[in-house]
Design a protein around this motif. Structure first.
Motif, PDB file in Angstrom:
ATOM      1  N   VAL A   1       0.821  -1.212   0.000  1.00 41.30           N
ATOM      2  CA  VAL A   1       0.000   0.000   0.000  1.00 41.30           C
ATOM      3  C   VAL A   1       0.856   1.264   0.000  1.00 41.30           C
ATOM      4  N   ILE A   2       1.768   1.381   0.944  1.00 41.15           N
ATOM      5  CA  ILE A   2       2.595   2.587   1.040  1.00 41.15           C
ATOM      6  C   ILE A   2       3.520   2.693  -0.168  1.00 41.15           C
ATOM      7  N   GLY A   3       4.095   1.583  -0.574  1.00 43.32           N
ATOM      8  CA  GLY A   3       4.967   1.577  -1.745  1.00 43.32           C
ATOM      9  C   GLY A   3       4.231   1.974  -3.006  1.00 43.32           C
ATOM     10  N   ASN A   4       2.991   1.508  -3.148  1.00 44.59           N
ATOM     11  CA  ASN A   4       2.200   1.867  -4.320  1.00 44.59           C
ATOM     12  C   ASN A   4       1.841   3.347  -4.327  1.00 44.59           C
ATOM     13  N   ILE A   5       1.586   3.924  -3.161  1.00 42.05           N
ATOM     14  CA  ILE A   5       1.322   5.368  -3.096  1.00 42.05           C
ATOM     15  C   ILE A   5       2.552   6.135  -3.563  1.00 42.05           C
ATOM     16  N   ILE A   6       3.708   5.710  -3.064  1.00 41.89           N
ATOM     17  CA  ILE A   6       4.954   6.386  -3.452  1.00 41.89           C
ATOM     18  C   ILE A   6       5.217   6.221  -4.945  1.00 41.89           C
ATOM     19  N   VAL A   7       5.030   5.000  -5.459  1.00 36.60           N
ATOM     20  CA  VAL A   7       5.231   4.753  -6.893  1.00 36.60           C
ATOM     21  C   VAL A   7       4.251   5.584  -7.717  1.00 36.60           C
ATOM     22  N   GLY A   8       3.006   5.701  -7.265  1.00 30.76           N
ATOM     23  CA  GLY A   8       2.018   6.504  -7.991  1.00 30.76           C
ATOM     24  C   GLY A   8       2.367   7.978  -8.025  1.00 30.76           C
ATOM     25  N   VAL A   9       2.805   8.524  -6.892  1.00 32.40           N
ATOM     26  CA  VAL A   9       3.158   9.939  -6.830  1.00 32.40           C
ATOM     27  C   VAL A   9       4.416  10.209  -7.654  1.00 32.40           C
ATOM     28  N   VAL A  10       5.423   9.370  -7.497  1.00 32.29           N
ATOM     29  CA  VAL A  10       6.656   9.542  -8.277  1.00 32.29           C
ATOM     30  C   VAL A  10       6.371   9.296  -9.758  1.00 32.29           C
ATOM     31  N   GLY A  11       5.498   8.329 -10.048  1.00 34.96           N
ATOM     32  CA  GLY A  11       5.122   8.064 -11.437  1.00 34.96           C
ATOM     33  C   GLY A  11       4.425   9.248 -12.080  1.00 34.96           C
ATOM     34  N   ALA A  12       3.605   9.942 -11.321  1.00 32.96           N
ATOM     35  CA  ALA A  12       2.956  11.151 -11.844  1.00 32.96           C
ATOM     36  C   ALA A  12       3.994  12.214 -12.156  1.00 32.96           C
ATOM     37  N   PHE A  13       5.000  12.321 -11.298  1.00 41.18           N
ATOM     38  CA  PHE A  13       6.083  13.275 -11.542  1.00 41.18           C
ATOM     39  C   PHE A  13       6.867  12.892 -12.794  1.00 41.18           C
ATOM     40  N   VAL A  14       7.173  11.600 -12.943  1.00 39.22           N
ATOM     41  CA  VAL A  14       7.909  11.116 -14.117  1.00 39.22           C
ATOM     42  C   VAL A  14       7.114  11.390 -15.390  1.00 39.22           C
ATOM     43  N   ALA A  15       5.835  11.074 -15.353  1.00 38.72           N
ATOM     44  CA  ALA A  15       4.990  11.318 -16.523  1.00 38.72           C
ATOM     45  C   ALA A  15       4.879  12.811 -16.813  1.00 38.72           C
ATOM     46  N   GLY A  16       4.877  13.630 -15.758  1.00 35.86           N
ATOM     47  CA  GLY A  16       4.832  15.075 -15.947  1.00 35.86           C
ATOM     48  C   GLY A  16       6.076  15.615 -16.629  1.00 35.86           C
ATOM     49  N   LEU A  17       7.189  14.914 -16.489  1.00 35.20           N
ATOM     50  CA  LEU A  17       8.411  15.316 -17.175  1.00 35.20           C
ATOM     51  C   LEU A  17       8.470  14.769 -18.600  1.00 35.20           C
ATOM     52  N   ILE A  18       8.019  13.530 -18.786  1.00 31.14           N
ATOM     53  CA  ILE A  18       8.158  12.854 -20.077  1.00 31.14           C
ATOM     54  C   ILE A  18       7.106  13.311 -21.085  1.00 31.14           C
TER      55      ILE A  18
ATOM     56  N   GLY B   1      -8.638  17.222 -15.177  1.00 27.23           N
ATOM     57  CA  GLY B   1      -9.603  16.519 -14.363  1.00 27.23           C
ATOM     58  C   GLY B   1      -8.987  15.354 -13.599  1.00 27.23           C
ATOM     59  N   VAL B   2      -9.804  14.757 -12.761  1.00 27.98           N
ATOM     60  CA  VAL B   2      -9.337  13.686 -11.888  1.00 27.98           C
ATOM     61  C   VAL B   2      -9.020  12.421 -12.678  1.00 27.98           C
ATOM     62  N   ILE B   3      -9.881  12.049 -13.607  1.00 30.36           N
ATOM     63  CA  ILE B   3      -9.652  10.830 -14.395  1.00 30.36           C
ATOM     64  C   ILE B   3      -8.379  10.969 -15.223  1.00 30.36           C
ATOM     65  N   ALA B   4      -8.175  12.121 -15.816  1.00 31.40           N
ATOM     66  CA  ALA B   4      -6.950  12.347 -16.597  1.00 31.40           C
ATOM     67  C   ALA B   4      -5.721  12.323 -15.698  1.00 31.40           C
ATOM     68  N   SER B   5      -5.842  12.838 -14.489  1.00 28.53           N
ATOM     69  CA  SER B   5      -4.724  12.802 -13.545  1.00 28.53           C
ATOM     70  C   SER B   5      -4.388  11.372 -13.151  1.00 28.53           C
ATOM     71  N   ILE B   6      -5.410  10.560 -12.918  1.00 28.20           N
ATOM     72  CA  ILE B   6      -5.179   9.152 -12.571  1.00 28.20           C
ATOM     73  C   ILE B   6      -4.541   8.424 -13.753  1.00 28.20           C
ATOM     74  N   PHE B   7      -5.020   8.672 -14.957  1.00 26.58           N
ATOM     75  CA  PHE B   7      -4.455   8.059 -16.158  1.00 26.58           C
ATOM     76  C   PHE B   7      -2.993   8.467 -16.330  1.00 26.58           C
ATOM     77  N   HIS B   8      -2.741   9.732 -16.164  1.00 30.77           N
ATOM     78  CA  HIS B   8      -1.395  10.296 -16.281  1.00 30.77           C
ATOM     79  C   HIS B   8      -0.459   9.650 -15.262  1.00 30.77           C
ATOM     80  N   ALA B   9      -0.878   9.603 -14.012  1.00 25.09           N
ATOM     81  CA  ALA B   9      -0.057   9.029 -12.946  1.00 25.09           C
ATOM     82  C   ALA B   9       0.123   7.527 -13.121  1.00 25.09           C
ATOM     83  N   THR B  10      -0.889   6.842 -13.640  1.00 26.18           N
ATOM     84  CA  THR B  10      -0.789   5.396 -13.850  1.00 26.18           C
ATOM     85  C   THR B  10       0.254   5.077 -14.914  1.00 26.18           C
ATOM     86  N   ILE B  11       0.244   5.802 -16.003  1.00 22.36           N
ATOM     87  CA  ILE B  11       1.241   5.573 -17.052  1.00 22.36           C
ATOM     88  C   ILE B  11       2.645   5.835 -16.509  1.00 22.36           C
ATOM     89  N   GLY B  12       2.802   6.900 -15.754  1.00 26.47           N
ATOM     90  CA  GLY B  12       4.100   7.189 -15.150  1.00 26.47           C
ATOM     91  C   GLY B  12       4.522   6.111 -14.163  1.00 26.47           C
TER      92      GLY B  12
END
Length: 84
Positions: A31-48, A59-70
């Protein structure tokens, strides 16, 4: 940064990390690791994504999609590093 935006970032990161863990079949970190991976993944996707000219939208759905890909990209890279 307001407290409500921090809570929203953690919730979106948690959802994105959970989805990424399911997509990558067992490469999640709990759980905690996945939260960290999701937040860092959103940052990575925000750069890439902007460098590639890819826009997800707002929107929220686009943010979740964005963070999931990252997060999936991040889990893939972590998997490569673990194998080496």
């Amino acid at each position: 940064m307001e407290f409500s935006s921090i809570i929203a970032m953690i919730l979106i990161g948690a959802i994105a990390g959970w989805i990424a863990g399911k997509l990558m079949k067992g490469r999640g970190f709990g759980v905690i690791g996945n939260i960290i991976v999701g937040v860092v993944g959103a940052f990575v996707a925000g750069l890439i994504f902007p460098a590639l000219g890819f826009a997800v939208g707002g929107g929220v759905i686009a943010s979740i999609f964005h963070a999931t890909i990252g997060a999936v990209i991040l889990l893939f890279v972590i998997g490569l590093i673990r194998k080496a």
